[in-house]
Write a protein that holds these residues in place. Structure first.
Motif, PDB file in Angstrom:
ATOM      1  N   PRO A  48       0.802  -1.228   0.000  1.00 49.90           N
ATOM      2  CA  PRO A  48       0.000   0.000   0.000  1.00 49.90           C
ATOM      3  C   PRO A  48       0.831   1.272   0.000  1.00 49.90           C
ATOM      4  CG  PRO A  48      -0.798  -1.551   1.658  1.00 49.90           C
ATOM      5  CD  PRO A  48       0.508  -2.074   1.169  1.00 49.90           C
ATOM      6  N   SER A 111      -2.934   3.103   7.443  1.00 48.59           N
ATOM      7  CA  SER A 111      -1.932   2.617   6.497  1.00 48.59           C
ATOM      8  C   SER A 111      -1.023   1.576   7.124  1.00 48.59           C
ATOM      9  CB  SER A 111      -1.096   3.792   5.972  1.00 48.59           C
ATOM     10  OG  SER A 111      -1.880   4.669   5.197  1.00 48.59           O
ATOM     11  N   GLU A 114      -2.833  -1.641   7.102  1.00 47.84           N
ATOM     12  CA  GLU A 114      -2.903  -2.173   5.743  1.00 47.84           C
ATOM     13  C   GLU A 114      -1.573  -2.804   5.330  1.00 47.84           C
ATOM     14  OE1 GLU A 114      -4.045   1.105   3.351  1.00 47.84           O
ATOM     15  OE2 GLU A 114      -6.130   1.135   4.059  1.00 47.84           O
TER      16      GLU A 114
END
Length: 319
Positions: A48, A111, A114
């Motif tokens: 990501p 984030s 992720e």
């Protein structure tokens, strides 16, 4: 107590010096802009966020450390610290969470989760075939605002599919000043309240709260390392380096803009090299204890048998 009830296991290298492994630095770009030259999108999923991966170059299976950068800093500014840790037998992954950011770290928390969830599906594809990540031995860490984000993830403000076994805050900061936490707040100011199901290491800088000019210090009282440690439950470890500042664990050379910024706001020690060796060494000792059941190095630092390369202002343990 240490994770193993057996006699502590000694290691063959001084944790404050480079370890026995040669290392390799891998730069991985994010999924939104790039697909790996090693494989197309149907074969592996890019991460990501962009990643720097520092890994031992020798074949083997190694524990994994996720390291989060500080506010407005580049992950590349930590490459010497990451190399130190990796040379002792760890795969260290440092994402670039953002380039420009405001006071709210909510997206960084998301984030980080992720990226962690991506490890199972994508990490091996970006490592040399002879290097295997052991995701059952996974640790989370961060510097400055990255430390705040690491604590937030450990407190389950974003859920991960993998379980972390150790948490490290490197001079973590939760806001601009005492009473001025940035969203979402991590500290609650209730002693021993953190519901974190893992061992915790907090590293602080003695000069971090010193104001370089009339503006706020880098690690202000009320939102800094001691406040994080005060909310930790056992097992937790706390080290403060006396004569070093908030960014003294970064590379010797970063860039001119950063140097101007840090010289304006942050009080420095005479050299970054001792602080970087200390931070890297105590992180290695802690990771060995709680990921590999090798507690001798951490115990030796605790009792003073293994001399740190810096003067310690404070040492405390909840075990």
């Amino acid at each position: 107590m240490f994770p193993s009830s057996s006699i502590p296991v000694s290691t063959s290298t001084n944790v404050f010096e480079n370890g026995k492994y040669k290392t390799e630095l891998i730069n991985v770009r994010e999924r939104s802009s790039w697909f790996s030259t090693k494989a197309n999108s149907s074969q592996c999923s890019p991460p990501p966020k962009p990643l720097l991966i520092e890994t031992p170059s020798e074949a083997g299976e190694f524990p994994v450390l996720l390291f989060l950068h500080g506010y407005l800093l580049s992950n590349s500014f930590y490459s010497q610290l990451l190399q130190h840790i990796a040379s002792h037998g760890f795969i260290v992954i440092a994402p670039q969470l953002y380039t420009v950011a405001g006071p709210d770290s909510t997206e960084e928390i998301k984030s980080t989760a992720e990226i962690t969830n991506w490890f199972s599906e994508g990490l091996q594809s970006y490592l040399p075939s002879h290097i295997r990540p052991n995701l059952l031995k996974l640790a989370l860490s961060g510097h400055s605002r990255g430390g705040k984000v690491a604590f937030a993830v450990a407190l389950r403000k974003a859920l991960t599919s993998l379980k972390f076994s150790a948490l490290i805050g490197v001079d973590p900061v939760d806001g601009m000043d005492d009473g001025e936490q940035t969203p979402p707040p991590t500290l609650t100011y209730v002693p021993r309240c953190f519901d974190i199901d893992m061992a915790v290491l907090v590293i602080g800088s003695g000069l971090g709260e010193v104001k370089r000019n009339p503006s706020a210090p880098s690690a202000p009282k009320g939102v800094k390392h001691e406040d994080f440690y005060n909310e930790c439950r056992e097992p937790a470890y706390y080290f403060v380096a006396k004569d070093y500042g908030h960014v003294d664990m970064l590379n010797d050379d970063t860039n001119l803009l950063l140097e101007c910024f840090t010289n304006l706001f942050c009080k420095h020690g005479e050299s970054r090299e001792p602080m970087r060796r200390f931070v890297g060494g105590v992180m290695v000792a802690f990771l060995r204890a709680y990921l590999e059941d090798k507690s001798m190095d951490l115990e030796s630092i605790k009792v003073g048998h293994l001399a740190a390369p810096v003067v310690l202002q404070k040492v405390d343990f909840l075990v």
